[in-house]
Design a protein around this motif. Structure first.
Motif, PDB file in Angstrom:
ATOM      1  N   VAL A  63       0.844  -1.205   0.000  1.00  0.00           N
ATOM      2  CA  VAL A  63       0.000   0.000   0.000  1.00  0.00           C
ATOM      3  C   VAL A  63       0.875   1.250   0.000  1.00  0.00           C
ATOM      4  CG1 VAL A  63      -1.668   1.345   1.322  1.00  0.00           C
ATOM      5  CG2 VAL A  63      -1.981  -1.124   1.075  1.00  0.00           C
TER       6      VAL A  63
ATOM      7  N   ASP B 234       1.013   4.197  -2.760  1.00  0.00           N
ATOM      8  CA  ASP B 234       0.866   5.612  -2.411  1.00  0.00           C
ATOM      9  C   ASP B 234       1.927   6.441  -3.130  1.00  0.00           C
ATOM     10  OD1 ASP B 234       0.286   8.047  -1.260  1.00  0.00           O
ATOM     11  OD2 ASP B 234       0.893   7.476   0.761  1.00  0.00           O
TER      12      ASP B 234
ATOM     13  N   LEU C  73      -7.268  -4.226  -1.348  1.00  0.00           N
ATOM     14  CA  LEU C  73      -8.176  -3.963  -0.232  1.00  0.00           C
ATOM     15  C   LEU C  73      -9.446  -4.795  -0.295  1.00  0.00           C
ATOM     16  CD1 LEU C  73      -7.940  -0.052  -0.175  1.00  0.00           C
ATOM     17  CD2 LEU C  73      -6.647  -1.673   1.230  1.00  0.00           C
TER      18      LEU C  73
ATOM     19  N   LEU D 286     -10.433   3.670   3.233  1.00  0.00           N
ATOM     20  CA  LEU D 286      -9.456   3.742   2.146  1.00  0.00           C
ATOM     21  C   LEU D 286     -10.037   3.163   0.865  1.00  0.00           C
ATOM     22  CD1 LEU D 286      -6.683   4.473   1.147  1.00  0.00           C
ATOM     23  CD2 LEU D 286      -5.803   2.326   2.123  1.00  0.00           C
TER      24      LEU D 286
ATOM     25  N   ALA E  55     -10.529   5.252  -2.641  1.00  0.00           N
ATOM     26  CA  ALA E  55      -9.958   4.794  -3.913  1.00  0.00           C
ATOM     27  C   ALA E  55     -11.051   4.589  -4.953  1.00  0.00           C
ATOM     28  CB  ALA E  55      -9.172   3.503  -3.687  1.00  0.00           C
TER      29      ALA E  55
ATOM     30  N   LEU F 132      -8.489  10.893  -0.665  1.00  0.00           N
ATOM     31  CA  LEU F 132      -7.637   9.718  -0.834  1.00  0.00           C
ATOM     32  C   LEU F 132      -6.265   9.952  -0.224  1.00  0.00           C
ATOM     33  CD1 LEU F 132      -7.066   6.909  -1.966  1.00  0.00           C
ATOM     34  CD2 LEU F 132      -6.468   7.995  -4.151  1.00  0.00           C
TER      35      LEU F 132
ATOM     36  N   THR G 123      -6.474   9.957   3.571  1.00  0.00           N
ATOM     37  CA  THR G 123      -6.747   8.616   4.099  1.00  0.00           C
ATOM     38  C   THR G 123      -5.496   7.746   4.036  1.00  0.00           C
ATOM     39  OG1 THR G 123      -9.025   8.840   3.316  1.00  0.00           O
ATOM     40  CG2 THR G 123      -8.327   6.654   3.985  1.00  0.00           C
ATOM     41  N   LEU G 124      -4.722   7.900   2.976  1.00  0.00           N
ATOM     42  CA  LEU G 124      -3.475   7.148   2.863  1.00  0.00           C
ATOM     43  C   LEU G 124      -2.473   7.555   3.937  1.00  0.00           C
ATOM     44  CD1 LEU G 124      -3.094   7.031  -1.012  1.00  0.00           C
ATOM     45  CD2 LEU G 124      -3.097   5.032   0.494  1.00  0.00           C
TER      46      LEU G 124
ATOM     47  N   TRP H  42      -3.788   5.764   7.236  1.00  0.00           N
ATOM     48  CA  TRP H  42      -4.049   4.332   7.189  1.00  0.00           C
ATOM     49  C   TRP H  42      -2.972   3.468   7.840  1.00  0.00           C
ATOM     50  CZ3 TRP H  42      -1.550   0.190   4.859  1.00  0.00           C
ATOM     51  CH2 TRP H  42      -2.251  -1.015   4.925  1.00  0.00           C
TER      52      TRP H  42
END
Length: 251
Positions: free
Chosen positions: A10, A14, A47, A59, A63, A115, A118-119, A122
């Motif tokens: 992940v 990113d 995910l 997340l 996305a 996004l 959230t990344l 996460w």
């Protein structure tokens, strides 16, 4: 450990998304949007089997929202390439301007900010979930999810009145799931190739269907409709042949 490997992937995605965004912002190449969508697809495939686990759903939703927002732009890109290949430069100008504005708007959107935000948060949520013992049984969860998707594809392939739109979606889910977890999901090289061929054939069919629908609204595309109808029928026949072969993999 699966949880650690997943977190690393992940984080790498990113980085890939941010690099694609920088290319989009710089208007440096025509592949930036495509590559951004590939990174989004890989993130969503990672995910998907993990829905319901801590930190996953926000997340996944972020996305998915970016995927929906970028889809019309990608459709515009593919149409522009078709017009360029047909040397119809007079149909390209204003469409390219709208596409460039849309690319810029994508990076200014609330969906992109959500996004990115959230990344950022996460990884800490995922690590905490691991400490809390909430990530046990990941291998079994992922295997069960992929087996369920494969069963759905098998059922759809055996349906004489199959829906090509639904088949295209199911094929993508099975193929991308196997790509996301190659060490956990058993799919032969030949099976993977046939999934890719089926997706490509259905993609050609889907493109022509979309272009014909657009031609009803954008009348300057009308000169291309005769060829697109012929190509639609040819791609449908090709897709059906590939699907017949693919069905043997899931029988």
């Amino acid at each position: 450990m699966i949880a650690n490997r997943l977190q690393d992937r992940v984080l790498r995605l990113d980085v890939a998304l941010q690099a694609c965004a920088a290319r989009l912002a710089a208007h440096s190449d025509d592949e930036a949007l495509h590559d951004l969508r590939v990174a989004l697809r890989r993130l969503r495939s990672l995910l998907s089997p993990l829905r319901g686990l801590p930190g996953i759903d926000p997340l996944a939703r972020a996305a998915a929202a970016m995927g929906r927002l970028s889809t019309p732009l990608r459709d515009d890109e593919v149409l522009l390439w078709e017009l360029q290949a047909a040397a119809l430069d007079e149909l390209i100008g204003t469409r390219r301007e709208r596409l460039e504005a849309g690319r810029d708007g994508l990076l200014a959107s609330a969906e992109w900010r959500q996004l990115c935000n959230t990344l950022v948060v996460w990884p800490s949520l995922w690590r905490q979930a691991g400490r809390d013992g909430a990530l046990r049984g990941l291998r079994r969860r992922i295997g069960k999810r992929q087996a369920r998707q494969a069963r759905r594809l098998d059922e759809a392939l055996r349906d004489p009145a199959h829906d090509r739109h639904r088949l295209r979606l199911l094929i993508k889910r099975v193929r991308y799931g196997a790509e996301a977890y190659p060490d956990l999901i058993d799919l032969s090289k030949d099976g993977a190739k046939r999934l890719k061929s089926a997706q490509a054939a259905l993609g050609d069919w889907h493109d022509r269907l979309q272009w014909l629908a657009r031609a009803e609204r954008e009348t300057d595309l009308e000169p291309l409709t005769v060829r697109w109808r012929e190509e639609l029928e040819a791609s449908a026949r090709r897709a059906d042949r590939v699907l017949t072969t693919l069905a043997l993999d899931f029988a």
